[in-house]
Design a protein around this motif. Sequence first.
Motif, short mmCIF file in Angstrom:
data_model
loop_
_atom_site.label_atom_id
_atom_site.label_comp_id
_atom_site.label_asym_id
_atom_site.label_seq_id
_atom_site.Cartn_x
_atom_site.Cartn_y
_atom_site.Cartn_z
N LEU A 156 0.58 -0.99 -0.28
CA LEU A 156 -0.21 0.21 -0.16
C LEU A 156 1.05 1.45 0.39
O LEU A 156 0.58 1.51 -1.32
N GLU A 157 1.82 0.97 0.61
CA GLU A 157 3.11 2.31 0.76
C GLU A 157 3.63 2.29 -0.28
O GLU A 157 3.28 3.59 -1.19
N ARG A 158 4.06 1.71 -0.89
CA ARG A 158 4.70 1.59 -2.49
C ARG A 158 3.65 2.61 -3.64
O ARG A 158 3.72 2.96 -4.18
N ARG A 159 2.89 1.72 -3.61
CA ARG A 159 1.62 2.17 -4.44
C ARG A 159 0.96 3.84 -4.20
O ARG A 159 0.87 5.00 -4.97
N ASN A 160 0.96 4.36 -2.81
CA ASN A 160 0.99 6.13 -2.18
C ASN A 160 2.28 6.49 -2.94
O ASN A 160 2.25 7.59 -3.60
N GLU A 161 3.35 6.30 -2.83
CA GLU A 161 4.79 6.78 -3.18
C GLU A 161 4.50 6.61 -4.52
O GLU A 161 4.96 7.99 -5.16
N ARG A 162 4.00 5.86 -5.60
CA ARG A 162 4.23 6.13 -7.30
C ARG A 162 3.46 7.04 -7.10
O ARG A 162 3.04 7.96 -7.94
N ALA A 163 1.85 6.79 -7.02
CA ALA A 163 0.09 8.34 -7.15
C ALA A 163 1.53 9.24 -7.06
O ALA A 163 0.89 9.82 -7.38
N ARG A 164 2.30 9.67 -5.41
CA ARG A 164 3.38 11.06 -5.45
C ARG A 164 3.50 11.18 -5.71
O ARG A 164 4.22 12.33 -6.13
N GLY A 165 4.01 10.35 -6.45
CA GLY A 165 5.10 10.20 -7.33
C GLY A 165 4.52 11.13 -8.82
O GLY A 165 5.22 11.52 -9.56
N ARG A 166 3.90 10.49 -9.35
CA ARG A 166 3.06 11.18 -10.69
C ARG A 166 2.58 12.28 -10.47
O ARG A 166 2.93 12.99 -11.62
N LEU A 167 1.63 11.85 -9.40
CA LEU A 167 1.36 14.05 -8.94
C LEU A 167 2.06 15.02 -9.09
O LEU A 167 1.86 16.46 -9.26
N GLN A 168 3.39 14.39 -8.11
CA GLN A 168 3.86 15.55 -8.02
C GLN A 168 5.35 16.02 -9.89
O GLN A 168 5.47 17.15 -10.01
N ALA A 169 4.99 15.09 -10.08
CA ALA A 169 5.49 15.03 -11.97
C ALA A 169 4.22 15.97 -12.52
O ALA A 169 5.04 16.89 -13.16
#
Length: 435
Positions: free
Chosen positions: A82-95
Amino acid sequence: MKQDWRGALVRRLLLLVGGCLLLGLISGEYAWALVIGLGTYLGWTLKQLLRLHRWLQEHQPGEAPPDGYGLWGEVFDSIYHLERRNERARGRLQAVIDRVQESTAALKDAVIMLDRDGNLEWWNRAAETLLGLQTPQDSGQSISNLVRDPRFKDYFERENYLEPLDLPSPVNSRVQLQIHVTQYGNSEHLMLVRDVTRLHQLEQMRKDFVANVSHELRTPLTVIAGYLETLLDNVEEVNPRWLRPLQQMQQQGARMQNLLNDLLLLARLEATDYPADRTPVAVDLLLLSIKNDAQALSGPRQHRISLEADPHLRLKGSEAELRSAFSNLVFNAVKYSPDEGRIDIRWWGDEQGAHLTVQDNGPGIEAKHLPRLTERFYRVDSSRASATGGTGLGLAIVKHVLLRHRARLDIASTLGQGSTFTCHFPSTQAVRRAK
Protein backbone atom coordinates in the motif's frame (compact mmCIF):
# COMPACT_ATOMS: atom_id res chain seq x y z
CA MET A 1 -8.50 -12.21 1.45
CA LYS A 2 -10.37 -11.13 4.59
CA GLN A 3 -12.08 -14.54 4.77
CA ASP A 4 -8.66 -16.30 4.43
CA TRP A 5 -7.22 -14.24 7.28
CA ARG A 6 -10.25 -14.91 9.46
CA GLY A 7 -10.11 -18.66 8.77
CA ALA A 8 -6.37 -18.82 9.43
CA LEU A 9 -6.81 -16.93 12.72
CA VAL A 10 -9.57 -19.28 13.87
CA ARG A 11 -7.49 -22.34 12.98
CA ARG A 12 -4.47 -20.99 14.86
CA LEU A 13 -6.57 -20.28 17.95
CA LEU A 14 -8.11 -23.74 17.82
CA LEU A 15 -4.66 -25.35 17.51
CA LEU A 16 -3.41 -23.25 20.44
CA VAL A 17 -6.34 -24.19 22.65
CA GLY A 18 -6.02 -27.81 21.59
CA GLY A 19 -2.31 -27.82 22.45
CA CYS A 20 -2.99 -26.20 25.83
CA LEU A 21 -5.68 -28.81 26.63
CA LEU A 22 -3.28 -31.61 25.63
CA LEU A 23 -0.61 -30.14 27.89
CA GLY A 24 -3.18 -29.85 30.67
CA LEU A 25 -4.16 -33.52 30.19
CA ILE A 26 -0.55 -34.58 30.56
CA SER A 27 0.20 -32.31 33.52
CA GLY A 28 -3.24 -32.39 35.10
CA GLU A 29 -3.31 -28.53 35.26
CA TYR A 30 -5.81 -27.46 32.59
CA ALA A 31 -6.16 -23.83 33.84
CA TRP A 32 -2.43 -23.17 34.05
CA ALA A 33 -1.86 -24.74 30.69
CA LEU A 34 -4.45 -22.42 29.09
CA VAL A 35 -3.04 -19.35 30.88
CA ILE A 36 0.54 -20.13 29.82
CA GLY A 37 -0.44 -20.90 26.22
CA LEU A 38 -2.66 -17.83 25.75
CA GLY A 39 -0.13 -15.60 27.52
CA THR A 40 2.62 -16.83 25.23
CA TYR A 41 0.47 -16.13 22.16
CA LEU A 42 -0.43 -12.67 23.47
CA GLY A 43 3.23 -11.87 24.12
CA TRP A 44 4.17 -12.95 20.58
CA THR A 45 1.36 -10.81 19.16
CA LEU A 46 2.49 -7.75 21.13
CA LYS A 47 6.06 -8.30 19.93
CA GLN A 48 4.87 -8.29 16.27
CA LEU A 49 2.82 -5.17 16.92
CA LEU A 50 5.86 -3.40 18.41
CA ARG A 51 7.97 -4.42 15.39
CA LEU A 52 5.32 -2.97 13.08
CA HIS A 53 5.17 0.25 15.09
CA ARG A 54 8.96 0.64 15.08
CA TRP A 55 9.13 0.05 11.32
CA LEU A 56 6.38 2.60 10.63
CA GLN A 57 8.20 5.19 12.75
CA GLU A 58 11.76 4.64 11.60
CA HIS A 59 11.75 3.13 8.12
CA GLN A 60 13.25 4.93 5.13
CA PRO A 61 11.41 5.30 1.77
CA GLY A 62 11.53 1.98 -0.08
CA GLU A 63 12.75 0.02 3.00
CA ALA A 64 11.16 -3.44 3.22
CA PRO A 65 9.13 -4.32 6.35
CA PRO A 66 10.46 -6.79 8.95
CA ASP A 67 9.93 -10.48 8.42
CA GLY A 68 6.73 -11.83 9.83
CA TYR A 69 4.96 -15.11 10.04
CA GLY A 70 1.41 -16.11 9.43
CA LEU A 71 -1.16 -13.37 9.76
CA TRP A 72 1.39 -10.73 10.76
CA GLY A 73 3.44 -11.47 7.69
CA GLU A 74 0.38 -10.79 5.56
CA VAL A 75 -0.20 -7.51 7.45
CA PHE A 76 3.42 -6.40 6.92
CA ASP A 77 3.29 -7.19 3.21
CA SER A 78 -0.08 -5.45 2.71
CA ILE A 79 1.11 -2.26 4.42
CA TYR A 80 4.33 -2.29 2.39
CA HIS A 81 2.50 -2.72 -0.94
CA LEU A 82 0.00 0.00 0.00
CA GLU A 83 2.83 2.40 0.83
CA ARG A 84 4.56 1.60 -2.47
CA ARG A 85 1.34 2.40 -4.39
CA ASN A 86 0.97 5.67 -2.50
CA GLU A 87 4.58 6.60 -3.28
CA ARG A 88 4.03 5.94 -6.98
CA ALA A 89 0.80 8.01 -6.93
CA ARG A 90 2.60 10.85 -5.13
CA GLY A 91 5.39 10.66 -7.69
CA ARG A 92 2.92 10.96 -10.56
CA LEU A 93 1.14 13.89 -8.91
CA GLN A 94 4.43 15.62 -8.15
CA ALA A 95 5.50 15.16 -11.78
CA VAL A 96 2.24 16.79 -12.94
CA ILE A 97 2.74 19.66 -10.48
CA ASP A 98 6.34 20.12 -11.62
CA ARG A 99 5.28 20.25 -15.28
CA VAL A 100 2.53 22.77 -14.51
CA GLN A 101 4.94 24.95 -12.55
CA GLU A 102 7.58 24.73 -15.27
CA SER A 103 5.12 25.67 -18.01
CA THR A 104 3.65 28.45 -15.87
CA ALA A 105 7.11 29.76 -15.04
CA ALA A 106 7.81 30.07 -18.78
CA LEU A 107 4.77 32.30 -19.38
CA LYS A 108 5.33 35.97 -20.16
CA ASP A 109 2.25 36.80 -18.08
CA ALA A 110 2.60 36.84 -14.31
CA VAL A 111 0.75 34.09 -12.41
CA ILE A 112 0.35 34.56 -8.65
CA MET A 113 -1.40 32.27 -6.16
CA LEU A 114 -2.81 33.90 -3.03
CA ASP A 115 -4.55 32.45 0.00
CA ARG A 116 -7.98 33.63 1.14
CA ASP A 117 -6.39 36.58 3.02
CA GLY A 118 -4.39 37.76 0.01
CA ASN A 119 -1.02 36.41 1.19
CA LEU A 120 1.49 35.18 -1.39
CA GLU A 121 1.80 31.41 -1.78
CA TRP A 122 3.49 30.96 -5.18
CA TRP A 123 4.40 33.02 -8.26
CA ASN A 124 6.29 32.58 -11.51
CA ARG A 125 9.33 34.47 -12.83
CA ALA A 126 7.23 36.97 -14.79
CA ALA A 127 5.72 38.19 -11.50
CA GLU A 128 9.20 39.14 -10.33
CA THR A 129 9.75 41.13 -13.53
CA LEU A 130 6.35 42.88 -13.70
CA LEU A 131 5.58 43.37 -9.99
CA GLY A 132 9.03 43.19 -8.40
CA LEU A 133 8.26 40.17 -6.18
CA GLN A 134 11.35 38.61 -4.60
CA THR A 135 11.95 34.95 -3.83
CA PRO A 136 11.83 33.73 -1.07
CA GLN A 137 11.53 36.75 1.22
CA ASP A 138 8.12 37.84 -0.09
CA SER A 139 6.50 34.45 0.51
CA GLY A 140 3.63 34.84 2.97
CA GLN A 141 3.49 38.61 2.53
CA SER A 142 0.20 40.36 1.76
CA ILE A 143 -0.08 41.35 -1.90
CA SER A 144 -1.46 44.76 -0.84
CA ASN A 145 1.82 45.48 0.96
CA LEU A 146 3.81 44.85 -2.23
CA VAL A 147 1.47 46.49 -4.77
CA ARG A 148 0.78 49.75 -2.97
CA ASP A 149 -1.42 51.49 -5.53
CA PRO A 150 -4.68 52.56 -3.75
CA ARG A 151 -6.71 51.49 -6.77
CA PHE A 152 -5.40 47.94 -6.46
CA LYS A 153 -6.14 47.80 -2.73
CA ASP A 154 -9.70 49.00 -3.33
CA TYR A 155 -10.14 46.57 -6.26
CA PHE A 156 -8.87 43.58 -4.28
CA GLU A 157 -10.91 44.29 -1.15
CA ARG A 158 -14.19 44.88 -3.03
CA GLU A 159 -13.97 41.31 -4.44
CA ASN A 160 -15.80 42.33 -7.61
CA TYR A 161 -13.52 40.88 -10.27
CA LEU A 162 -15.82 40.97 -13.31
CA GLU A 163 -13.66 43.65 -14.93
CA PRO A 164 -9.84 43.75 -14.97
CA LEU A 165 -7.83 46.55 -13.40
CA ASP A 166 -5.28 48.62 -15.34
CA LEU A 167 -2.49 50.37 -13.48
CA PRO A 168 1.24 51.17 -13.84
CA SER A 169 3.82 48.60 -12.78
CA PRO A 170 5.30 49.26 -9.30
CA VAL A 171 8.72 48.47 -10.81
CA ASN A 172 8.52 50.73 -13.88
CA SER A 173 5.82 53.39 -14.17
CA ARG A 174 6.15 53.36 -17.99
CA VAL A 175 4.91 49.75 -18.08
CA GLN A 176 1.12 49.44 -18.02
CA LEU A 177 -0.31 46.29 -16.42
CA GLN A 178 -3.72 44.64 -16.62
CA ILE A 179 -4.70 42.57 -13.57
CA HIS A 180 -7.28 39.76 -13.53
CA VAL A 181 -8.24 38.11 -10.23
CA THR A 182 -10.19 34.85 -9.98
CA GLN A 183 -11.42 33.19 -6.80
CA TYR A 184 -11.24 29.39 -6.55
CA GLY A 185 -11.24 26.62 -3.97
CA ASN A 186 -11.65 27.81 -0.40
CA SER A 187 -11.87 31.54 -1.30
CA GLU A 188 -8.28 31.49 -2.55
CA HIS A 189 -7.17 33.85 -5.33
CA LEU A 190 -5.43 33.36 -8.66
CA MET A 191 -4.02 36.62 -10.04
CA LEU A 192 -2.96 37.02 -13.67
CA VAL A 193 -0.96 40.10 -14.68
CA ARG A 194 -0.37 41.06 -18.32
CA ASP A 195 1.87 43.71 -19.85
CA VAL A 196 -0.52 45.83 -21.95
CA THR A 197 1.85 48.74 -22.50
CA ARG A 198 1.59 48.42 -26.28
CA LEU A 199 -2.20 48.37 -26.21
CA HIS A 200 -2.19 51.32 -23.82
CA GLN A 201 0.09 53.27 -26.15
CA LEU A 202 -2.14 52.52 -29.14
CA GLU A 203 -5.21 53.60 -27.18
CA GLN A 204 -3.46 56.79 -26.12
CA MET A 205 -2.47 57.47 -29.75
CA ARG A 206 -6.10 57.04 -30.78
CA LYS A 207 -7.26 59.43 -28.06
CA ASP A 208 -4.63 62.00 -28.97
CA PHE A 209 -5.48 61.70 -32.67
CA VAL A 210 -9.21 62.21 -32.07
CA ALA A 211 -8.59 65.11 -29.70
CA ASN A 212 -6.11 66.83 -32.03
CA VAL A 213 -8.19 66.37 -35.17
CA SER A 214 -11.33 67.56 -33.38
CA HIS A 215 -9.51 70.62 -32.10
CA GLU A 216 -8.00 71.43 -35.52
CA LEU A 217 -11.36 71.11 -37.28
CA ARG A 218 -13.10 73.58 -35.00
CA THR A 219 -11.52 76.65 -36.59
CA PRO A 220 -12.36 75.89 -40.25
CA LEU A 221 -15.87 74.79 -39.24
CA THR A 222 -16.38 78.02 -37.31
CA VAL A 223 -15.29 80.05 -40.37
CA ILE A 224 -17.58 78.10 -42.70
CA ALA A 225 -20.52 78.37 -40.28
CA GLY A 226 -19.92 82.09 -39.94
CA TYR A 227 -19.98 82.72 -43.70
CA LEU A 228 -23.11 80.54 -44.09
CA GLU A 229 -24.85 82.51 -41.37
CA THR A 230 -23.86 85.78 -43.04
CA LEU A 231 -25.19 84.60 -46.39
CA LEU A 232 -28.48 83.45 -44.87
CA ASP A 233 -28.87 86.73 -42.98
CA ASN A 234 -28.71 88.48 -46.36
CA VAL A 235 -30.86 85.94 -48.15
CA GLU A 236 -32.58 88.61 -50.27
CA GLU A 237 -29.26 89.28 -52.00
CA VAL A 238 -28.71 85.57 -52.75
CA ASN A 239 -30.03 83.77 -55.79
CA PRO A 240 -33.19 81.92 -54.59
CA ARG A 241 -32.02 78.63 -55.99
CA TRP A 242 -29.08 78.72 -53.51
CA LEU A 243 -31.31 79.17 -50.46
CA ARG A 244 -32.02 75.48 -49.84
CA PRO A 245 -28.38 74.33 -50.36
CA LEU A 246 -27.21 77.04 -47.95
CA GLN A 247 -29.75 75.95 -45.33
CA GLN A 248 -28.69 72.29 -45.68
CA MET A 249 -25.02 73.25 -45.40
CA GLN A 250 -25.76 75.22 -42.24
CA GLN A 251 -27.68 72.26 -40.79
CA GLN A 252 -24.90 69.77 -41.53
CA GLY A 253 -22.28 72.23 -40.27
CA ALA A 254 -24.16 72.43 -36.97
CA ARG A 255 -24.19 68.63 -36.78
CA MET A 256 -20.43 68.53 -37.34
CA GLN A 257 -19.89 71.13 -34.64
CA ASN A 258 -21.99 69.06 -32.22
CA LEU A 259 -19.96 65.99 -33.13
CA LEU A 260 -16.68 67.80 -32.54
CA ASN A 261 -17.93 69.13 -29.22
CA ASP A 262 -18.85 65.60 -28.10
CA LEU A 263 -15.48 64.23 -29.24
CA LEU A 264 -13.61 66.93 -27.34
CA LEU A 265 -15.74 66.27 -24.25
CA LEU A 266 -14.91 62.56 -24.45
CA ALA A 267 -11.23 63.39 -24.80
CA ARG A 268 -11.38 65.55 -21.67
CA LEU A 269 -13.22 62.84 -19.74
CA GLU A 270 -10.61 60.24 -20.68
CA ALA A 271 -7.71 62.49 -19.73
CA THR A 272 -8.20 61.96 -15.96
CA ASP A 273 -9.62 59.21 -13.77
CA TYR A 274 -11.60 61.31 -11.29
CA PRO A 275 -13.15 64.80 -11.55
CA ALA A 276 -11.11 67.54 -9.90
CA ASP A 277 -14.17 69.19 -8.33
CA ARG A 278 -15.80 66.94 -5.74
CA THR A 279 -18.24 69.36 -4.17
CA PRO A 280 -21.69 67.95 -3.31
CA VAL A 281 -24.09 68.62 -6.20
CA ALA A 282 -27.78 69.37 -5.57
CA VAL A 283 -29.05 66.74 -7.99
CA ASP A 284 -32.73 67.62 -7.45
CA LEU A 285 -32.18 71.19 -8.70
CA LEU A 286 -29.97 69.93 -11.54
CA LEU A 287 -32.69 67.52 -12.68
CA LEU A 288 -35.33 70.23 -12.44
CA SER A 289 -33.30 72.39 -14.82
CA ILE A 290 -32.82 69.42 -17.19
CA LYS A 291 -36.54 68.66 -17.05
CA ASN A 292 -37.38 72.23 -18.09
CA ASP A 293 -34.90 72.00 -20.97
CA ALA A 294 -36.40 68.66 -22.02
CA GLN A 295 -39.90 70.14 -21.97
CA ALA A 296 -38.68 72.94 -24.24
CA LEU A 297 -37.04 70.38 -26.54
CA SER A 298 -40.30 68.45 -26.70
CA GLY A 299 -42.22 71.55 -27.79
CA PRO A 300 -45.30 70.69 -29.82
CA ARG A 301 -44.76 66.96 -29.29
CA GLN A 302 -46.07 67.51 -25.74
CA HIS A 303 -44.29 64.75 -23.86
CA ARG A 304 -45.45 64.18 -20.28
CA ILE A 305 -42.28 64.47 -18.19
CA SER A 306 -42.46 63.75 -14.45
CA LEU A 307 -39.71 64.27 -11.86
CA GLU A 308 -39.40 62.65 -8.43
CA ALA A 309 -36.18 63.67 -6.65
CA ASP A 310 -35.02 63.41 -3.04
CA PRO A 311 -34.09 67.01 -2.12
CA HIS A 312 -31.84 65.86 0.74
CA LEU A 313 -29.67 63.52 -1.33
CA ARG A 314 -26.62 65.07 -2.97
CA LEU A 315 -23.79 63.64 -5.02
CA LYS A 316 -20.05 64.32 -4.85
CA GLY A 317 -18.58 65.11 -8.25
CA SER A 318 -18.54 67.56 -11.12
CA GLU A 319 -21.84 69.34 -11.74
CA ALA A 320 -20.94 70.05 -15.38
CA GLU A 321 -20.14 66.40 -16.09
CA LEU A 322 -23.23 65.14 -14.28
CA ARG A 323 -25.40 67.61 -16.20
CA SER A 324 -23.95 66.33 -19.46
CA ALA A 325 -24.63 62.69 -18.56
CA PHE A 326 -28.13 63.18 -17.09
CA SER A 327 -29.26 65.50 -19.89
CA ASN A 328 -28.10 62.96 -22.50
CA LEU A 329 -30.33 60.31 -20.93
CA VAL A 330 -33.35 62.61 -20.63
CA PHE A 331 -32.98 64.21 -24.08
CA ASN A 332 -32.60 60.75 -25.67
CA ALA A 333 -35.89 59.75 -24.06
CA VAL A 334 -37.52 62.86 -25.56
CA LYS A 335 -36.05 62.26 -29.03
CA TYR A 336 -37.03 58.61 -29.31
CA SER A 337 -40.39 58.60 -27.49
CA PRO A 338 -43.59 59.04 -29.50
CA ASP A 339 -45.58 62.26 -29.37
CA GLU A 340 -47.31 62.74 -26.01
CA GLY A 341 -45.22 59.89 -24.62
CA ARG A 342 -44.48 59.55 -20.92
CA ILE A 343 -40.99 60.07 -19.43
CA ASP A 344 -40.37 59.45 -15.71
CA ILE A 345 -37.25 60.76 -13.95
CA ARG A 346 -36.52 59.48 -10.43
CA TRP A 347 -33.64 60.25 -8.06
CA TRP A 348 -33.47 58.31 -4.80
CA GLY A 349 -31.10 56.62 -2.35
CA ASP A 350 -30.86 53.42 -0.31
CA GLU A 351 -28.24 51.46 1.62
CA GLN A 352 -26.38 50.63 -1.62
CA GLY A 353 -25.97 54.30 -2.63
CA ALA A 354 -27.76 56.78 -4.89
CA HIS A 355 -29.69 56.02 -8.08
CA LEU A 356 -31.09 57.89 -11.07
CA THR A 357 -33.70 56.29 -13.33
CA VAL A 358 -34.94 57.64 -16.67
CA GLN A 359 -37.86 55.61 -18.01
CA ASP A 360 -39.80 56.11 -21.24
CA ASN A 361 -42.56 54.32 -23.15
CA GLY A 362 -40.84 54.56 -26.52
CA PRO A 363 -40.34 51.81 -29.13
CA GLY A 364 -37.77 49.96 -27.03
CA ILE A 365 -34.47 48.35 -28.05
CA GLU A 366 -33.74 44.76 -29.04
CA ALA A 367 -31.77 42.77 -26.48
CA LYS A 368 -28.91 42.11 -28.93
CA HIS A 369 -28.14 45.86 -29.10
CA LEU A 370 -28.03 46.52 -25.31
CA PRO A 371 -24.42 45.42 -24.63
CA ARG A 372 -23.08 47.77 -27.34
CA LEU A 373 -25.19 50.87 -26.71
CA THR A 374 -22.40 52.70 -24.89
CA GLU A 375 -19.86 52.19 -27.68
CA ARG A 376 -18.79 55.23 -29.69
CA PHE A 377 -20.88 55.80 -32.83
CA TYR A 378 -22.93 52.63 -32.28
CA ARG A 379 -26.48 53.15 -33.53
CA VAL A 380 -29.45 50.84 -33.29
CA ASP A 381 -30.99 52.49 -36.37
CA SER A 382 -28.74 54.84 -38.33
CA SER A 383 -31.64 56.39 -40.23
CA ARG A 384 -33.50 57.18 -37.04
CA ALA A 385 -30.36 58.66 -35.45
CA SER A 386 -29.79 60.86 -38.48
CA ALA A 387 -33.37 62.10 -38.32
CA THR A 388 -32.95 63.13 -34.69
CA GLY A 389 -29.57 64.76 -35.26
CA GLY A 390 -27.70 62.42 -32.91
CA THR A 391 -23.92 62.02 -32.98
CA GLY A 392 -23.76 58.44 -31.65
CA LEU A 393 -21.62 59.61 -28.70
CA GLY A 394 -24.25 60.44 -26.09
CA LEU A 395 -24.26 57.13 -24.20
CA ALA A 396 -20.47 56.86 -24.52
CA ILE A 397 -20.25 60.21 -22.70
CA VAL A 398 -22.70 58.93 -20.08
CA LYS A 399 -20.58 55.82 -19.50
CA HIS A 400 -17.35 57.79 -19.09
CA VAL A 401 -18.91 60.31 -16.72
CA LEU A 402 -20.27 57.47 -14.57
CA LEU A 403 -16.90 55.69 -14.57
CA ARG A 404 -15.25 58.88 -13.37
CA HIS A 405 -17.83 59.01 -10.55
CA ARG A 406 -17.31 55.30 -9.72
CA ALA A 407 -20.81 54.48 -10.94
CA ARG A 408 -22.32 52.14 -13.51
CA LEU A 409 -25.16 52.23 -16.04
CA ASP A 410 -27.84 49.54 -16.28
CA ILE A 411 -30.08 49.39 -19.37
CA ALA A 412 -33.34 47.46 -19.57
CA SER A 413 -35.62 47.57 -22.59
CA THR A 414 -38.53 45.70 -24.15
CA LEU A 415 -39.62 46.18 -27.74
CA GLY A 416 -42.87 48.12 -27.90
CA GLN A 417 -42.85 48.92 -24.18
CA GLY A 418 -40.01 51.38 -23.70
CA SER A 419 -36.59 51.56 -22.05
CA THR A 420 -35.20 52.20 -18.58
CA PHE A 421 -31.74 53.68 -17.97
CA THR A 422 -30.50 53.52 -14.37
CA CYS A 423 -27.33 55.10 -12.97
CA HIS A 424 -26.06 53.47 -9.76
CA PHE A 425 -23.68 55.53 -7.61
CA PRO A 426 -21.88 53.93 -4.62
CA SER A 427 -22.62 55.11 -1.10
CA THR A 428 -19.17 56.76 -0.93
CA GLN A 429 -20.32 59.27 -3.59
CA ALA A 430 -23.67 60.10 -1.93
CA VAL A 431 -24.11 62.83 0.67
CA ARG A 432 -27.26 62.97 2.80
CA ARG A 433 -28.11 66.57 3.77
CA ALA A 434 -29.70 67.12 7.16
CA LYS A 435 -33.44 67.85 7.01
